[in-house]
Design a protein around this motif. Structure first.
Motif, PDB file in Angstrom:
ATOM      1  N   ILE A 114      43.197  11.026  11.832  1.00 53.93           N
ATOM      2  CA  ILE A 114      42.609   9.813  11.237  1.00 53.93           C
ATOM      3  C   ILE A 114      43.682   9.032  10.478  1.00 53.93           C
ATOM      4  CG2 ILE A 114      40.914   8.968   9.520  1.00 53.93           C
ATOM      5  CD1 ILE A 114      39.419  10.008  11.876  1.00 53.93           C
ATOM      6  N   GLU A 115      44.550   9.776   9.756  1.00 55.64           N
ATOM      7  CA  GLU A 115      45.622   9.092   9.017  1.00 55.64           C
ATOM      8  C   GLU A 115      46.505   8.287   9.976  1.00 55.64           C
ATOM      9  OE1 GLU A 115      47.956  11.576   6.352  1.00 55.64           O
ATOM     10  OE2 GLU A 115      49.574  10.076   6.248  1.00 55.64           O
ATOM     11  N   LEU A 116      46.838   8.893  11.121  1.00 57.34           N
ATOM     12  CA  LEU A 116      47.678   8.172  12.087  1.00 57.34           C
ATOM     13  C   LEU A 116      46.944   6.945  12.624  1.00 57.34           C
ATOM     14  CD1 LEU A 116      49.444  11.052  14.104  1.00 57.34           C
ATOM     15  CD2 LEU A 116      50.401   9.633  12.268  1.00 57.34           C
ATOM     16  N   ILE A 117      45.645   7.096  12.889  1.00 61.20           N
ATOM     17  CA  ILE A 117      44.882   5.930  13.371  1.00 61.20           C
ATOM     18  C   ILE A 117      44.921   4.833  12.318  1.00 61.20           C
ATOM     19  CG2 ILE A 117      42.578   5.062  13.973  1.00 61.20           C
ATOM     20  CD1 ILE A 117      41.947   7.754  15.250  1.00 61.20           C
ATOM     21  N   ASN A 118      44.695   5.241  11.059  1.00 57.80           N
ATOM     22  CA  ASN A 118      44.697   4.263   9.970  1.00 57.80           C
ATOM     23  C   ASN A 118      46.029   3.552   9.830  1.00 57.80           C
ATOM     24  OD1 ASN A 118      42.108   4.038   8.822  1.00 57.80           O
ATOM     25  ND2 ASN A 118      42.309   6.123   7.992  1.00 57.80           N
ATOM     26  N   LYS A 119      47.085   4.216  10.249  1.00 56.28           N
ATOM     27  CA  LYS A 119      48.408   3.578  10.173  1.00 56.28           C
ATOM     28  C   LYS A 119      48.742   2.851  11.476  1.00 56.28           C
ATOM     29  CE  LYS A 119      50.490   6.760   6.855  1.00 56.28           C
ATOM     30  NZ  LYS A 119      51.196   8.024   6.688  1.00 56.28           N
ATOM     31  N   GLU A 120      47.732   2.731  12.325  1.00 52.02           N
ATOM     32  CA  GLU A 120      47.913   2.114  13.656  1.00 52.02           C
ATOM     33  C   GLU A 120      48.976   2.851  14.467  1.00 52.02           C
ATOM     34  OE1 GLU A 120      48.329  -2.195  12.625  1.00 52.02           O
ATOM     35  OE2 GLU A 120      46.389  -2.278  13.673  1.00 52.02           O
ATOM     36  N   LEU A 121      48.968   4.173  14.314  1.00 52.58           N
ATOM     37  CA  LEU A 121      49.939   4.998  15.036  1.00 52.58           C
ATOM     38  C   LEU A 121      49.260   5.923  16.045  1.00 52.58           C
ATOM     39  CD1 LEU A 121      52.284   5.916  12.037  1.00 52.58           C
ATOM     40  CD2 LEU A 121      52.799   4.355  13.935  1.00 52.58           C
ATOM     41  N   ALA A 122      47.973   5.738  16.258  1.00 60.93           N
ATOM     42  CA  ALA A 122      47.269   6.541  17.266  1.00 60.93           C
ATOM     43  C   ALA A 122      46.076   5.748  17.774  1.00 60.93           C
ATOM     44  CB  ALA A 122      46.815   7.865  16.663  1.00 60.93           C
ATOM     45  N   TYR A 148      44.572   0.176  26.179  1.00 62.23           N
ATOM     46  CA  TYR A 148      43.763   0.587  25.023  1.00 62.23           C
ATOM     47  C   TYR A 148      44.601   0.677  23.753  1.00 62.23           C
ATOM     48  CZ  TYR A 148      40.619   1.713  28.808  1.00 62.23           C
ATOM     49  OH  TYR A 148      39.829   1.626  29.912  1.00 62.23           O
ATOM     50  N   ARG A 149      45.852   0.273  23.862  1.00 66.06           N
ATOM     51  CA  ARG A 149      46.792   0.471  22.765  1.00 66.06           C
ATOM     52  C   ARG A 149      46.440  -0.354  21.532  1.00 66.06           C
ATOM     53  NH1 ARG A 149      52.744   0.180  21.654  1.00 66.06           N
ATOM     54  NH2 ARG A 149      53.447   2.349  21.855  1.00 66.06           N
ATOM     55  N   ASP A 150      45.761  -1.469  21.744  1.00 71.31           N
ATOM     56  CA  ASP A 150      45.519  -2.355  20.608  1.00 71.31           C
ATOM     57  C   ASP A 150      44.086  -2.347  20.107  1.00 71.31           C
ATOM     58  OD1 ASP A 150      48.175  -3.156  20.376  1.00 71.31           O
ATOM     59  OD2 ASP A 150      47.926  -4.438  22.157  1.00 71.31           O
ATOM     60  N   THR A 151      43.335  -1.333  20.463  1.00 65.08           N
ATOM     61  CA  THR A 151      41.980  -1.176  19.924  1.00 65.08           C
ATOM     62  C   THR A 151      42.084  -1.145  18.399  1.00 65.08           C
ATOM     63  OG1 THR A 151      41.593   0.234  21.831  1.00 65.08           O
ATOM     64  CG2 THR A 151      39.903   0.271  20.123  1.00 65.08           C
ATOM     65  N   SER A 152      41.068  -1.700  17.712  1.00 57.64           N
ATOM     66  CA  SER A 152      41.135  -1.778  16.243  1.00 57.64           C
ATOM     67  C   SER A 152      41.030  -0.392  15.610  1.00 57.64           C
ATOM     68  CB  SER A 152      40.000  -2.657  15.713  1.00 57.64           C
ATOM     69  OG  SER A 152      38.789  -1.945  15.843  1.00 57.64           O
ATOM     70  N   ILE A 153      41.456  -0.332  14.355  1.00 58.75           N
ATOM     71  CA  ILE A 153      41.409   0.941  13.620  1.00 58.75           C
ATOM     72  C   ILE A 153      39.984   1.474  13.555  1.00 58.75           C
ATOM     73  CG2 ILE A 153      41.748   1.984  11.331  1.00 58.75           C
ATOM     74  CD1 ILE A 153      44.123   0.078  10.948  1.00 58.75           C
ATOM     75  N   THR A 154      39.039   0.618  13.161  1.00 55.69           N
ATOM     76  CA  THR A 154      37.648   1.070  13.028  1.00 55.69           C
ATOM     77  C   THR A 154      37.102   1.577  14.349  1.00 55.69           C
ATOM     78  OG1 THR A 154      37.460  -1.280  12.456  1.00 55.69           O
ATOM     79  CG2 THR A 154      36.011   0.272  11.269  1.00 55.69           C
ATOM     80  N   GLU A 155      37.402   0.854  15.395  1.00 50.32           N
ATOM     81  CA  GLU A 155      36.922   1.258  16.720  1.00 50.32           C
ATOM     82  C   GLU A 155      37.507   2.625  17.089  1.00 50.32           C
ATOM     83  OE1 GLU A 155      34.758  -0.182  18.554  1.00 50.32           O
ATOM     84  OE2 GLU A 155      35.051   0.679  20.558  1.00 50.32           O
ATOM     85  N   ASN A 156      38.807   2.809  16.853  1.00 50.18           N
ATOM     86  CA  ASN A 156      39.455   4.077  17.177  1.00 50.18           C
ATOM     87  C   ASN A 156      38.852   5.245  16.386  1.00 50.18           C
ATOM     88  OD1 ASN A 156      41.442   3.830  19.238  1.00 50.18           O
ATOM     89  ND2 ASN A 156      42.675   2.553  17.843  1.00 50.18           N
ATOM     90  N   ILE A 157      38.593   4.987  15.119  1.00 44.87           N
ATOM     91  CA  ILE A 157      38.009   6.057  14.296  1.00 44.87           C
ATOM     92  C   ILE A 157      36.639   6.437  14.847  1.00 44.87           C
ATOM     93  CG2 ILE A 157      37.078   6.599  11.991  1.00 44.87           C
ATOM     94  CD1 ILE A 157      39.493   5.147  10.824  1.00 44.87           C
ATOM     95  N   SER A 158      35.878   5.418  15.189  1.00 42.96           N
ATOM     96  CA  SER A 158      34.548   5.696  15.730  1.00 42.96           C
ATOM     97  C   SER A 158      34.650   6.423  17.080  1.00 42.96           C
ATOM     98  CB  SER A 158      33.787   4.375  15.826  1.00 42.96           C
ATOM     99  OG  SER A 158      32.894   4.400  16.899  1.00 42.96           O
ATOM    100  N   LEU A 159      35.606   6.031  17.903  1.00 48.92           N
ATOM    101  CA  LEU A 159      35.763   6.685  19.212  1.00 48.92           C
ATOM    102  C   LEU A 159      36.170   8.149  19.046  1.00 48.92           C
ATOM    103  CD1 LEU A 159      37.564   3.845  21.232  1.00 48.92           C
ATOM    104  CD2 LEU A 159      35.236   4.733  21.635  1.00 48.92           C
ATOM    105  N   LEU A 160      37.091   8.402  18.104  1.00 47.11           N
ATOM    106  CA  LEU A 160      37.532   9.794  17.894  1.00 47.11           C
ATOM    107  C   LEU A 160      36.364  10.645  17.401  1.00 47.11           C
ATOM    108  CD1 LEU A 160      39.882  11.819  17.968  1.00 47.11           C
ATOM    109  CD2 LEU A 160      40.344  11.272  15.572  1.00 47.11           C
ATOM    110  N   GLU A 161      35.563  10.039  16.512  1.00 46.95           N
ATOM    111  CA  GLU A 161      34.376  10.725  16.008  1.00 46.95           C
ATOM    112  C   GLU A 161      33.435  11.089  17.174  1.00 46.95           C
ATOM    113  OE1 GLU A 161      31.990  12.208  12.884  1.00 46.95           O
ATOM    114  OE2 GLU A 161      34.099  11.684  13.034  1.00 46.95           O
TER     115      GLU A 161
END
Ligand code: ATP
Ligand code: MG
Length: 556
Positions: A114-122, A148-161
């Motif tokens: 999640i930290e990496l996603i928040n830093k736009e690194l995942a 899919y590299r530029d998906t937003s942080i919120t979207e990525n967090i939700s997808l990982l969840e």
């Protein structure tokens, strides 16, 4: 400088690095780890890693912990965990603190993702396997960015969840690090960090539907445990960039004294295979008796064969640590074991292919007790009782009707020989069976030659071993040869076809009565025959595994 004043004979590039890190004050104490994946039994290659990691910790008064790298839910088994612990202890090492499991860190790994996603690194990527390969490029061609590299942080967090909860199917998507699709190092082209697996995990059950990749889990596990020097084999050389990248981008670990990875070359042994996958194939294909078959290079196989922890540790010491990939000659291992056994092994006599000898001038029904040394060079090991009577066994190879040449120092008609620890005998005649094989040799003994040479100055050059017949115990001998017929069988896809059918030969013979109480796994020197140990799985019968020959048999 550390007060151990580092024993020059061990100095290698890893010790140089540690010396520098202690001298510069980067670390005050070092920590290493041994991180087996519990998907098989340990082999002698692992022993190299174990000795390296535990010895460094010991010599530098640091720590070495044991971590089961159990991030892969499918393969691991509790049986392997048990055997791995046992093998490490048997080799003479002990880990610091509690045993660690990578699976204990699953919640942590998730937080760091999640930290990496928040830093736009995942980001979560839905390219299928084929597309991913295509986008990755090749060594000659740079890769291209995933859509899919530029998906937003919120979207990525939700997808990982959602991935975590099992909302996507296996293979539908992965979490990837956002690094550089043009990197010359393939492992830096947005590597996967998490993948979906629906398999049940042996420690965490069905709690997780996503599992971290090795590269993501390993560096974080090292960092959580406070490992300073993370030692692994050369195939991870490129991955060191990813190791560093991950730790440098996590706030908890981006410090100068975070763990660093150093690579050394694997141990490869000739005429055998070492990878757990290949060993498993041999076990499952029933080409061998199990993971602890004495022909296998597994620690449990070598133990069952009579190898000693000291012999194995000396071998590892002798081959040293470097960055050069090579094949190690089996002789080096055998020599190390033989050198140790020569000092510690009790002496005894066994006849592997027996024929009978009748001493015609020895009193009927008399059985004499002779005190023989347990070790000729070490009186402190005491004496053992051996027996002598009218009927004895000697080895078929130790009698010829006519000595074939002057060098023949064994028994022949009208040729004297000394029986080890006993008298000088002289063969007079012999019987054969239907096929012409010798069955019984008739001989006379010289009663005045126990522990001394004949008084009339006759020179008796040969010495052969024997076992007294009435007290002899029947025994099975398992003689081992190379497991494969080629030096590097692992290179071959169908390596199983290179299996040496003569890798195990069984013979039946006799041993001294004292061997009734032989301790399994402890090697004895059967004089003139080789080192043998009692098998640890066949308690009712006397079964002896040949540990190693008395001399190097390969070069003669
Ligand atoms: P294998 O290919 O036999 O399955 P592995 O590397 O997958 O081996 P792990 O359980 O992951 O096995 O290894 C634990 C540690 O032992 C690792 O640090 C690994 O680098 C080391 N190791 C494994 N094989 C060898 C070898 N042949 N020589 C030296 N070290 C080894
Ligand atoms: Mg592995």
């Amino acid at each position: 400088m550390n007060d151990t004043n580092l024993i020059d004979k061990h100095i290698n590039f890893i010790r140089h690095q540690i010396n520098n890190d202690l001298d510069s004050g980067l670390h005050s104490v070092i920590q290493t780890r041994f991180p087996p994946e519990p998907n098989g039994y340990l082999h002698i290659g692992h022993a190299k890693s174990i000795c390296l990691n535990f010895n460094l910790a010991q010599d530098y008064k640091g720590k070495c912990n044991l971590r089961f790298d159990d991030t892969n839910p499918a393969k691991e088994e509790l049986e392997f965990i048990k055997s791995i612990k046992n093998d490490i202890k048997w080799l003479g090492f002990d880990w610091d603190g509690d045993i660690q499991y990578s699976s204990n860190y699953f919640p942590k790994f998730y937080e760091y993702a999640i930290e990496l996603i928040n830093k736009e690194l995942a980001y979560v990527c839905f390219l299928n396997a084929e597309e991913t390969r295509e986008y990755r490029g090749t060594l000659k061609q740079t890769g291209k960015d995933s859509p899919y590299r530029d998906t937003s942080i919120t979207e990525n967090i939700s997808l990982l969840e959602q991935m975590r909860k099992g909302k996507f199917s296996e293979g539908e998507c992965v979490l990837r690090a956002k690094i550089d699709m043009t990197s010359p190092f393939m492992c830096m082209r947005d590597p996967a960090l998490y993948r979906i697996r629906f398999e049940k995990h042996h420690q965490t059950g069905n709690e997780w539907r996503i599992y971290p990749m090795y590269d993501f889990a390993h560096c974080i596990s090292d960092a959580i445990e406070g490992v300073t020097h993370s030692l692994c084999t050369l195939e991870f050389q490129d991955n060191r960039r990813l190791y560093d990248w991950i730790l440098e981008h996590l706030d908890d670990f981006n410090k100068l004294n975070r763990p660093h990875q150093y690579e050394f070359s694997r141990l490869n042994l000739e005429y055998t295979v070492m990878s757990k996958r290949k060993l498993q194939q041999l076990v499952e294909g029933r080409l061998v008796l199990g993971w602890n078959d004495p022909r296998l290079p597994t620690i449990s196989g070598l133990r069952r064969r009579g190898y000693t922890p000291t012999g194995i540790r000396n071998f590892i010491e002798c081959i040293g640590i470097s960055k050069v990939d090579s094949m190690t000659d089996m002789k080096i291992l055998e020599n190390a074991v033989r050198d140790d056994l020569n000092i510690v092994a009790q002496r005894t006599m066994g006849v592997i292919d027996p024929i009978k000898v009748i001493i015609e001038n020895y009193p009927e029904s008399q059985v004499e007790i002779i005190k023989a040394p347990v070790h000729p060079q070490n009186e402190d090991m005491g004496k053992r009782d051996i027996f002598f009577s009218k009927e004895l066994y000697i080895d078929r190879a130790d009698f010829k009707e006519v000595a074939p040449n002057k060098k023949f120092k064994r028994l022949a008609i009208d040729k004297e020989v000394r029986l080890r620890n006993a008298y000088v005998i002289n063969a007079t005649t012999f019987d054969t069976d239907f096929d012409g094989n010798v069955v019984t040799v008739y001989a006379t003994y010289d009663p005045d030659t126990l522990g001394k040479n004949p008084e009339d100055g006759r020179k008796v050059k040969g010495v052969i071993h024997f076992v007294e017949a009435s007290k002899a115990l029947k025994a099975e001998f398992r003689l081992y040869d190379r497991l494969f017929t080629l030096e590097n069988p692992g290179k071959n896809e169908n390596f199983e076809q290179l299996f040496n059918p003569k890798s195990l030969v069984v013979t039946y013979g006799v041993v001294e009565p004292s061997m009734q109480y032989a301790t399994p796994e402890v090697a004895y020197q059967f004089e003139r025959e080789g080192y043998f140990c009692r098998d640890n799985e066949t308690n009712d019968n006397l079964v002896f595994n040949k540990t190693v020959a008395l001399r190097d048999a390969w070069s003669s």
